[in-house]
Design a protein around this motif. Structure first.
Motif, PDB file in Angstrom:
ATOM      1  N   PHE A 182       0.832  -1.209   0.000  1.00  0.00           N
ATOM      2  CA  PHE A 182       0.000   0.000   0.000  1.00  0.00           C
ATOM      3  C   PHE A 182       0.873   1.268   0.000  1.00  0.00           C
ATOM      4  O   PHE A 182       0.541   2.249  -0.669  1.00  0.00           O
ATOM      5  N   PHE A 183       1.981   1.225   0.761  1.00  0.00           N
ATOM      6  CA  PHE A 183       2.871   2.390   0.816  1.00  0.00           C
ATOM      7  C   PHE A 183       3.407   2.716  -0.580  1.00  0.00           C
ATOM      8  O   PHE A 183       3.362   3.866  -1.025  1.00  0.00           O
ATOM      9  N   TRP A 184       3.931   1.696  -1.279  1.00  0.00           N
ATOM     10  CA  TRP A 184       4.529   1.971  -2.588  1.00  0.00           C
ATOM     11  C   TRP A 184       3.486   2.341  -3.633  1.00  0.00           C
ATOM     12  O   TRP A 184       3.736   3.156  -4.518  1.00  0.00           O
ATOM     13  N   GLN A 185       2.297   1.746  -3.533  1.00  0.00           N
ATOM     14  CA  GLN A 185       1.220   2.183  -4.422  1.00  0.00           C
ATOM     15  C   GLN A 185       0.907   3.666  -4.182  1.00  0.00           C
ATOM     16  O   GLN A 185       0.668   4.430  -5.117  1.00  0.00           O
ATOM     17  N   GLY A 186       0.920   4.053  -2.903  1.00  0.00           N
ATOM     18  CA  GLY A 186       0.675   5.445  -2.556  1.00  0.00           C
ATOM     19  C   GLY A 186       1.755   6.373  -3.073  1.00  0.00           C
ATOM     20  O   GLY A 186       1.465   7.462  -3.594  1.00  0.00           O
ATOM     21  N   GLN A 187       3.022   5.951  -2.968  1.00  0.00           N
ATOM     22  CA  GLN A 187       4.115   6.790  -3.447  1.00  0.00           C
ATOM     23  C   GLN A 187       4.053   6.995  -4.952  1.00  0.00           C
ATOM     24  O   GLN A 187       4.316   8.101  -5.450  1.00  0.00           O
ATOM     25  N   ILE A 188       3.701   5.955  -5.678  1.00  0.00           N
ATOM     26  CA  ILE A 188       3.584   6.097  -7.136  1.00  0.00           C
ATOM     27  C   ILE A 188       2.424   7.029  -7.481  1.00  0.00           C
ATOM     28  O   ILE A 188       2.522   7.858  -8.392  1.00  0.00           O
ATOM     29  N   ALA A 189       1.339   6.921  -6.727  1.00  0.00           N
ATOM     30  CA  ALA A 189       0.202   7.831  -6.944  1.00  0.00           C
ATOM     31  C   ALA A 189       0.619   9.280  -6.681  1.00  0.00           C
ATOM     32  O   ALA A 189       0.213  10.196  -7.411  1.00  0.00           O
ATOM     33  N   VAL A 190       1.441   9.501  -5.663  1.00  0.00           N
ATOM     34  CA  VAL A 190       1.957  10.850  -5.397  1.00  0.00           C
ATOM     35  C   VAL A 190       2.794  11.324  -6.577  1.00  0.00           C
ATOM     36  O   VAL A 190       2.646  12.457  -7.056  1.00  0.00           O
ATOM     37  N   ASP A 191       3.693  10.452  -7.055  1.00  0.00           N
ATOM     38  CA  ASP A 191       4.556  10.795  -8.201  1.00  0.00           C
ATOM     39  C   ASP A 191       3.728  11.228  -9.406  1.00  0.00           C
ATOM     40  O   ASP A 191       4.136  12.104 -10.171  1.00  0.00           O
ATOM     41  N   GLN A 192       2.568  10.595  -9.552  1.00  0.00           N
ATOM     42  CA  GLN A 192       1.726  10.861 -10.727  1.00  0.00           C
ATOM     43  C   GLN A 192       0.678  11.938 -10.470  1.00  0.00           C
ATOM     44  O   GLN A 192      -0.159  12.210 -11.343  1.00  0.00           O
ATOM     45  N   GLY A 193       0.702  12.536  -9.280  1.00  0.00           N
ATOM     46  CA  GLY A 193      -0.229  13.621  -8.966  1.00  0.00           C
ATOM     47  C   GLY A 193      -1.627  13.171  -8.607  1.00  0.00           C
ATOM     48  O   GLY A 193      -2.544  13.984  -8.520  1.00  0.00           O
ATOM     49  N   ARG A 194      -1.812  11.864  -8.349  1.00  0.00           N
ATOM     50  CA  ARG A 194      -3.128  11.342  -7.954  1.00  0.00           C
ATOM     51  C   ARG A 194      -3.197  11.331  -6.419  1.00  0.00           C
ATOM     52  O   ARG A 194      -3.109  10.293  -5.778  1.00  0.00           O
ATOM     53  N   LEU A 195      -3.371  12.523  -5.847  1.00  0.00           N
ATOM     54  CA  LEU A 195      -3.198  12.672  -4.404  1.00  0.00           C
ATOM     55  C   LEU A 195      -4.322  12.027  -3.595  1.00  0.00           C
ATOM     56  O   LEU A 195      -4.078  11.518  -2.497  1.00  0.00           O
ATOM     57  N   ASP A 196      -5.551  12.042  -4.098  1.00  0.00           N
ATOM     58  CA  ASP A 196      -6.641  11.394  -3.357  1.00  0.00           C
ATOM     59  C   ASP A 196      -6.446   9.878  -3.304  1.00  0.00           C
ATOM     60  O   ASP A 196      -6.665   9.245  -2.270  1.00  0.00           O
ATOM     61  N   GLU A 197      -6.021   9.304  -4.425  1.00  0.00           N
ATOM     62  CA  GLU A 197      -5.720   7.867  -4.457  1.00  0.00           C
ATOM     63  C   GLU A 197      -4.547   7.570  -3.529  1.00  0.00           C
ATOM     64  O   GLU A 197      -4.548   6.561  -2.805  1.00  0.00           O
ATOM     65  N   ALA A 198      -3.556   8.445  -3.531  1.00  0.00           N
ATOM     66  CA  ALA A 198      -2.405   8.265  -2.651  1.00  0.00           C
ATOM     67  C   ALA A 198      -2.836   8.254  -1.193  1.00  0.00           C
ATOM     68  O   ALA A 198      -2.366   7.426  -0.392  1.00  0.00           O
ATOM     69  N   GLU A 199      -3.749   9.145  -0.841  1.00  0.00           N
ATOM     70  CA  GLU A 199      -4.224   9.197   0.546  1.00  0.00           C
ATOM     71  C   GLU A 199      -4.939   7.910   0.934  1.00  0.00           C
ATOM     72  O   GLU A 199      -4.753   7.384   2.043  1.00  0.00           O
ATOM     73  N   ARG A 200      -5.746   7.357   0.019  1.00  0.00           N
ATOM     74  CA  ARG A 200      -6.443   6.091   0.312  1.00  0.00           C
ATOM     75  C   ARG A 200      -5.432   4.972   0.570  1.00  0.00           C
ATOM     76  O   ARG A 200      -5.591   4.167   1.505  1.00  0.00           O
TER      77      ARG A 200
END
Length: 467
Positions: free
Chosen positions: A100-118
């Motif tokens: 979940f952490f790495w999925q979140g970091q990739i979402a941050v990298d891609q600017g998908r901040l709401d998905e990153a927060e989930r």
């Protein structure tokens, strides 16, 4: 395969050589992605999930985010299958949390901040489960501290400083608790120092100048302990130098200029010392030059023009040389922009409007060249705003009042997109000046009062507001 993506990867990771696994990554990923999750035994699912995390790490390190996500998503399916089968022990929780952490970091990298927060909230849930399973285990406390820090960084990026601060405080408490059990754990001490820095940045965004300063001093104290334990380790000397630079800058904003210069001098001395060991380190060279420019800024504000010019010339010469080697860095041109700004300010103070305008134009040109990339960055916005406001003063001094007001209004427009402009003292300073310059002092009177209340007393700001 288990050796290649397990034991061998563990040996390569500390050396920064995970790219050596690139050749096997695609084949391994194809093999594991085609496995039938339902028919795979529980223990094998866990092993495959661990292997997939390593493959994701390799893919992410080479910029292949899609491959990394494919590996992580497959790892998630495998681990969730174990959970569904009633196998949700500490090992599964730890690995699922990592996914979940790495999925979140990739979402941050891609600017998908709401998905990153989930995803980061899901990571936190798994670390809470680890603590529920083994509440006396310091490793569980530390993992939860990581989860809270990760969430805090994300929320700060989203402009939610208060929530971020609460998470950083929780992370610090957990690390301090773990250090009570492992007082000689240097990695944990270093991570605690990082957490002090993150909390300080959140407090700055909230407008708490004294708290920000105190927290950076806590970080500095933690790094001093690490340097004392390992006096020959340049990593601690470098980080301590940066901490002294930050503290010096904050003291200057409170009008404590002698203390500020002393802290900045300690920073420069520290950087100079480690450069004797590694004279070609460009990051250390850059930071020494930028620290010199920070000192020069204070010297200008206290009327020590000649000493300031000596610092500026030495720093600019070093930065120009570095830029000829490293043309990709944005930090080097930002430093050069500060150098031109300070030369413009000195010329302005001396009544040399022609030189002031030339130098201010150089500073503005540099900052505009990188502005699109950093449109929401508070520091870049503040640097550009200060340069534009100095240009406005130059125009006004030359009798071009309408052009001066127009430039101040453009500055207001730029800063209007920056969150926290009436609370974060780093951006509130140019926000106040721009509105006063545009003839609308009344709209920022409450911000002026706020800045006075928190003890903001930068010399140039105070002179401008009280003129």
């Amino acid at each position: 395969m288990n050796f290649m993506v397990g034991d061998f990867a563990d040996k390569l990771r500390p050396l920064g050589k995970l790219d050596l696994l690139d050749g096997v990554t695609q084949k391994a990923l194809q093999y594991l992605a085609n496995e039938d999750v339902a028919r795979t035994p529980t223990a094998a699912r866990l092993q495959q999930a661990k292997a997939l995390q390593t493959l994701a790490e390799v893919s992410r390190s080479r910029g292949a985010a899609a491959d990394a996500l494919q590996a992580l998503n497959q790892a998630e399916l495998l681990l969730l299958a174990n959970v569904a089968a009633g196998q949700h022990d500490n090992d599964v929780a730890k690995n699922l949390g990592a996914v979940f952490f790495w999925q979140g970091q990739i979402a941050v990298d891609q600017g998908r901040l709401d998905e990153a927060e989930r995803k980061l909230l899901a990571y936190q849930d798994e670390t809470l489960r680890m603590n529920a399973i083994d509440p006396a285990n310091p490793d569980a406390w530390i993992e939860l501290s990581y989860a809270r820090s990760s969430l805090g960084v994300l929320l700060q990026k989203k402009g939610e400083a208060e929530k971020a601060a609460a998470l950083f405080e929780g992370s610090i408490a957990l690390k301090q608790r773990a250090l009570g059990e492992r007082p000689k754990d240097q990695r944990l001490q270093a991570e605690l120092a990082n957490s002090f820095s993150w909390l300080a940045s959140a407090k700055a965004a909230m407008g708490e100048l004294q708290a920000t300063t105190d927290l950076y001093k806590h970080q500095r104290a933690a790094l001093e302990e690490l340097q004392t334990a390992e006096p020959n380790a340049s990593v601690w000397s470098y980080r301590l130098a940066i901490a002294n630079k930050v503290v010096g800058g904050l003291l200057a904003l409170q009008g404590r200029t002698d203390e500020a210069v002393a802290s900045l001098n300690i920073s420069e001395d520290g950087l100079r010392a480690i450069l004797l060991k590694e004279p070609t380190n460009r990051i250390w060279q850059r930071e020494r030059s930028i620290t010199g420019l920070q000192t020069a800024r204070i010297l200008v504000s206290t009327g020590k023009t000649q000493a300031a010019l000596e610092k500026i010339r030495a720093s600019e010469s070093s930065l120009v040389e570095l830029q000829s080697i490293d043309k990709k860095s944005d930090e080097i041109p930002r430093g050069l922009a500060v150098s031109h700004y300070l030369q413009a300010l000195i010329a302005f103070n001396n009544g040399d409007m022609q030189t002031a305008e030339v130098q201010a134009n150089k500073s503005e040109e540099i900052l505009n060249s990188i502005y699109e990339k950093y449109r929401t960055d508070r520091f870049v916005n503040a640097e550009l705003a200060h340069t534009m406001l100095l240009k406005a003063r130059i125009l006004d001094r030359g009798g071009r009042r309408d052009a001066s007001i127009d430039l101040c209004k453009t500055t207001i427009s730029n800063l209007s997109s920056v969150s926290g402009r009436e609370r974060d003292f780093r951006i509130a300073d140019p926000w106040v000046r721009a509105n006063i310059c545009a003839g609308d002092a009344a709209s920022v009177a409450h911000v002026v009062a706020f800045m006075k209340r928190i003890g903001y007393n930068d010399a140039d700001y105070s002179a401008f507001v009280n003129q």
